[in-house]
Write an enzyme that holds these catalytic residues in place. Structure first.
Site, PDB file in Angstrom:
ATOM      1  N   GLU A 292       0.868  -1.177   0.000  1.00 28.49           N
ATOM      2  CA  GLU A 292       0.000   0.000   0.000  1.00 28.49           C
ATOM      3  C   GLU A 292       0.906   1.228   0.000  1.00 28.49           C
ATOM      4  OE1 GLU A 292      -2.671   2.446   3.229  1.00 28.49           O
ATOM      5  OE2 GLU A 292      -2.767   0.247   3.314  1.00 28.49           O
TER       6      GLU A 292
ATOM      7  N   ARG B  47       1.113  10.239   0.807  1.00 26.14           N
ATOM      8  CA  ARG B  47       1.605  11.216   1.784  1.00 26.14           C
ATOM      9  C   ARG B  47       2.837  11.941   1.257  1.00 26.14           C
ATOM     10  NH1 ARG B  47       2.369   7.889   7.113  1.00 26.14           N
ATOM     11  NH2 ARG B  47       3.037   9.935   7.900  1.00 26.14           N
TER      12      ARG B  47
ATOM     13  N   LYS C  24     -11.087  -1.145   6.727  1.00 25.33           N
ATOM     14  CA  LYS C  24      -9.879  -0.847   7.489  1.00 25.33           C
ATOM     15  C   LYS C  24     -10.293  -0.416   8.902  1.00 25.33           C
ATOM     16  CE  LYS C  24      -5.995   2.444   7.420  1.00 25.33           C
ATOM     17  NZ  LYS C  24      -5.334   3.494   6.612  1.00 25.33           N
TER      18      LYS C  24
END
Length: 324
Positions: free
Chosen positions: A45, A49, A133
């Site tokens: 993943e 960011r 999640k």
């Protein structure tokens, strides 16, 4: 690009771990991909960011056909567009944003949104989402909260706890019946990635994969020629090691370590029984060694495999897996 959502989720579930990676430069992506594959965790993943996320996803998706690449920390539809165009196979979001969810469903890319309360779980279920999640995992009550959520949503929602998951609590999370996989960054530490120390990444990934399986020895089964011989040997072992002998219809257990079979069972000499956190994940792992379950030995409970013998003998002993 057509994406088979079932295949994506099946692969994530069979691996059980999603490395969450923050890359400062796309130049690190290729070596990272090699380290993940060598470390036996063929999924990543890549978080949005940094400005390197989009190009990193493009490189990994293009260069490694065996690597499942997703985009994380996605908060806008524009990021979804960029991730999908770069080759991402799934989207992970920190929260439940109805606009982002709807857009992902519209363009046909699997999304795993972040939730941590019953209200958010129900909202996600209402949107047709089942794999969620659980974030931030430790700060939201960790395993205790997940177990509490299992009652009202059993069979409806599965979770990928992320945030505070590490080697110390990994097994505890994966032992939860409603945990689909876990996410974390401990196997891809930023300091190692930035230093191009991909041997460390490879080692940590391999250790994490094995830790997620939680293999333990249950007992050793020893084939006897007949009931009389088996009873005599069981008695001897019991006296030698001070373990109680308990006779059943087909075998005698001596403590929890030895199972003396009254006649010839599976395996030339007997069998070795191992427990694991997930038989399904263990079988996926063992398939990389060319080892597979014997179909007629598979037992299931509530849709999950609880026992399976393998089509491999080691030193005359067959092997079987049991769910912890």
């Amino acid at each position: 690009m057509l994406i088979n959502m079932n295949d994506i989720f099946c692969k994530i579930g069979s691996i059980g771990i999603i490395p969450v990676v923050k890359l400062s430069s796309a130049e690190l992506a290729y070596d990272l991909g090699k380290a993940l594959l060598k470390g036996s965790i063929p999924v990543a993943e890549i978080t949005f960011r940094t400005d390197a996320a989009e190009e990193s996803i493009r490189i990994l998706s293009k260069e490694f056909s065996d690597l499942l690449v997703g985009a994380g920390t996605v908060t806008t539809t524009e990021q979804v567009k960029k991730a999908k165009a770069a080759g991402a196979s799934f989207i992970v979001t920190p929260g439940l944003n109805p606009k982002v969810v709807a857009f992902c469903q519209e363009v046909g890319i699997p999304i795993i949104p972040g939730v941590n309360t019953p209200s958010l779980v129900e909202e996600a279920l209402e949107m047709g989402l089942e794999v969620l999640k659980f974030f931030p995992a430790e700060a939201s009550g960790g395993v205790k909260t997940l177990k509490a959520l299992d009652g009202p949503y059993e069979g409806k929602a599965s979770f990928i706890p992320t945030g505070g998951v590490n080697t110390k609590n990994l097994a505890e999370y994966l032992a939860c019946s409603n945990v689909f996989a876990v996410g974390g960054s401990w196997m891809v530490p930023s300091e190692a990635v930035e230093a191009c120390d991909f041997k460390t990444v490879e080692r940590l990934c391999h250790e994490a994969r094995l830790l997620s399986l939680g293999f333990d020895l249950l007992h050793v089964g020893i084939n006897g020629s007949n009931a009389e011989e088996s009873l005599a040997n069981a008695k001897l072992l019991s006296e030698m090691f001070g373990m109680p002998a308990k006779e059943g219809d087909s075998s005698i257990f001596v403590g929890t370590i030895f199972e003396i079979i009254k006649s010839k069972g599976r395996g030339t000499n007997g069998h070795i029984a191992l427990s694991t956190l997930s038989v399904e994940r263990a079988l996926a792992w063992l398939s990389t060694f060319g080892i597979h379950p014997i179909k007629e030995t598979i037992k299931q409970e509530k849709g999950k495999i609880t026992l399976a013998y393998l089509d491999k003998e080691v030193m005359g002993f067959s092997l079987h897996l049991s769910k912890k």
